[in-house]
Scaffold this motif. Structure first.
Motif, PDB file in Angstrom:
ATOM      1  N   VAL A 132       0.912  -1.213   0.118  1.00  0.00           N
ATOM      2  CA  VAL A 132      -0.059  -0.054  -0.176  1.00  0.00           C
ATOM      3  C   VAL A 132       0.939   1.247  -0.081  1.00  0.00           C
ATOM      4  O   VAL A 132       0.591   2.250  -0.694  1.00  0.00           O
ATOM      5  CB  VAL A 132      -1.007   0.034   1.271  1.00  0.00           C
ATOM      6  CG1 VAL A 132      -1.524   1.599   1.447  1.00  0.00           C
ATOM      7  CG2 VAL A 132      -1.958  -0.942   1.177  1.00  0.00           C
ATOM      8  N   LYS A 133       1.874   1.375   0.868  1.00  0.00           N
ATOM      9  CA  LYS A 133       2.608   2.484   1.072  1.00  0.00           C
ATOM     10  C   LYS A 133       3.632   2.625  -0.045  1.00  0.00           C
ATOM     11  O   LYS A 133       4.079   3.730  -0.298  1.00  0.00           O
ATOM     12  CB  LYS A 133       3.276   2.464   2.405  1.00  0.00           C
ATOM     13  CG  LYS A 133       4.621   1.676   2.321  1.00  0.00           C
ATOM     14  CD  LYS A 133       5.288   1.957   3.969  1.00  0.00           C
ATOM     15  CE  LYS A 133       6.494   2.547   3.695  1.00  0.00           C
ATOM     16  NZ  LYS A 133       7.366   2.931   4.929  1.00  0.00           N
ATOM     17  N   THR A 134       4.024   1.758  -0.695  1.00  0.00           N
ATOM     18  CA  THR A 134       4.957   1.778  -1.959  1.00  0.00           C
ATOM     19  C   THR A 134       4.201   1.880  -3.276  1.00  0.00           C
ATOM     20  O   THR A 134       5.085   2.192  -4.200  1.00  0.00           O
ATOM     21  CB  THR A 134       5.907   0.652  -1.901  1.00  0.00           C
ATOM     22  OG1 THR A 134       5.149  -0.602  -2.067  1.00  0.00           O
ATOM     23  CG2 THR A 134       6.796   0.664  -0.636  1.00  0.00           C
ATOM     24  N   ASP A 135       2.909   1.918  -3.188  1.00  0.00           N
ATOM     25  CA  ASP A 135       1.986   2.277  -4.509  1.00  0.00           C
ATOM     26  C   ASP A 135       2.603   3.552  -5.017  1.00  0.00           C
ATOM     27  O   ASP A 135       2.242   4.672  -4.359  1.00  0.00           O
ATOM     28  CB  ASP A 135       0.622   2.145  -4.305  1.00  0.00           C
ATOM     29  CG  ASP A 135      -0.071   2.109  -5.399  1.00  0.00           C
ATOM     30  OD1 ASP A 135       0.246   2.843  -6.401  1.00  0.00           O
ATOM     31  OD2 ASP A 135      -1.229   1.708  -5.452  1.00  0.00           O
ATOM     32  N   PRO A 136       2.867   3.800  -6.070  1.00  0.00           N
ATOM     33  CA  PRO A 136       3.230   5.001  -6.655  1.00  0.00           C
ATOM     34  C   PRO A 136       2.075   5.971  -6.770  1.00  0.00           C
ATOM     35  O   PRO A 136       2.184   7.325  -6.648  1.00  0.00           O
ATOM     36  CB  PRO A 136       3.755   4.814  -8.077  1.00  0.00           C
ATOM     37  CG  PRO A 136       3.850   3.507  -8.350  1.00  0.00           C
ATOM     38  CD  PRO A 136       3.131   2.591  -7.179  1.00  0.00           C
ATOM     39  N   LEU A 144       1.589   7.633   5.492  1.00  0.00           N
ATOM     40  CA  LEU A 144       1.900   7.757   6.880  1.00  0.00           C
ATOM     41  C   LEU A 144       0.974   6.772   7.580  1.00  0.00           C
ATOM     42  O   LEU A 144       1.449   6.346   8.931  1.00  0.00           O
ATOM     43  CB  LEU A 144       1.459   9.163   7.191  1.00  0.00           C
ATOM     44  CG  LEU A 144       2.484  10.312   6.958  1.00  0.00           C
ATOM     45  CD1 LEU A 144       1.664  11.540   6.789  1.00  0.00           C
ATOM     46  CD2 LEU A 144       3.719   9.960   7.280  1.00  0.00           C
ATOM     47  N   SER A 145      -0.334   6.513   7.286  1.00  0.00           N
ATOM     48  CA  SER A 145      -0.993   5.790   7.901  1.00  0.00           C
ATOM     49  C   SER A 145      -0.620   4.291   7.918  1.00  0.00           C
ATOM     50  O   SER A 145      -0.516   3.328   9.077  1.00  0.00           O
ATOM     51  CB  SER A 145      -2.565   5.620   7.162  1.00  0.00           C
ATOM     52  OG  SER A 145      -3.235   6.889   7.628  1.00  0.00           O
ATOM     53  N   ALA A 146      -0.060   3.889   6.793  1.00  0.00           N
ATOM     54  CA  ALA A 146       0.703   2.511   6.650  1.00  0.00           C
ATOM     55  C   ALA A 146       1.810   2.473   7.454  1.00  0.00           C
ATOM     56  O   ALA A 146       2.126   1.551   8.318  1.00  0.00           O
ATOM     57  CB  ALA A 146       0.940   2.250   5.213  1.00  0.00           C
TER      58      ALA A 146
END
Length: 177
Positions: A132-136, A144-146
């Motif tokens: 989720v957090k590395t999804d462009p 930040l939530s991840a």
């Protein structure tokens, strides 16, 4: 998280319908539990009852009639007070994982197997959050939530590893038979 204060914060941007508030909550807090519509409307009713929000009208926009809410001066003051309040660290930490380890010991279960299965579940969730957090296309709120969730999961994993290493001693203390 205080739903009433989050809704007041969303209303601070301007008058909104309950539907819009729910949608904006879910967008702004992507890793939080989504709000149910019933929870939004119940909370809005309480905010109105408590003088922190008020109804400014209704409109239909070609669909069902929707009520428009806005924050009051009292609501703005309450939001400011809440936002400035330091959140105290929890005085007691309820740890369901630890409780299950102890119960496994007491009931003759396999606490090591339980910890291994729990670690695997944590690792899977960490893989999901990393994706989720590395999804462009991920926005900063999502990243930040991840990150927040990943740090908590990491702390729990470290605790599980420490507990697994101490199971023999824990078992002797919990069930000295």
């Amino acid at each position: 998280m205080s739903t009433r204060h989050i809704l007041l914060g969303l209303l601070a941007a301007g008058p909104s319908h309950g539907y819009d508030l729910k949608r904006r909550h879910d967008e702004r807090f992507p890793q939080a539990r989504p709000l149910a519509y019933g929870q939004v409307y119940t909370t809005l009713q309480r905010l109105v009852r408590d003088g922190l929000a008020e109804v400014t009208g209704t409109d239909a926009d070609g669909g069902p009639e929707r009520t428009l809410y806005r924050t009051t001066d009292a609501g703005t003051r309450e939001l400011g007070r809440w936002a400035a309040e330091v959140s105290p660290p929890a005085p007691f930490v309820a740890n369901e994982i630890f409780a299950k380890v102890v119960v496994a010991i007491l009931a003759g279960g396999d606490p090591a197997a339980y910890l291994a299965a729990q670690r695997a579940a944590h690792m899977e969730r960490m893989r999901q959050l990393t994706a989720v957090k590395t999804d462009p296309a991920a926005d900063l709120a999502t990243v930040l939530s991840a990150d927040y969730a990943l740090n908590h999961l990491d702390a729990e994993l470290r605790w599980m590893n420490t507990t697994a290493a101490r199971l023999t001693t824990l078992t002797a203390e919990v069930d000295p038979a």
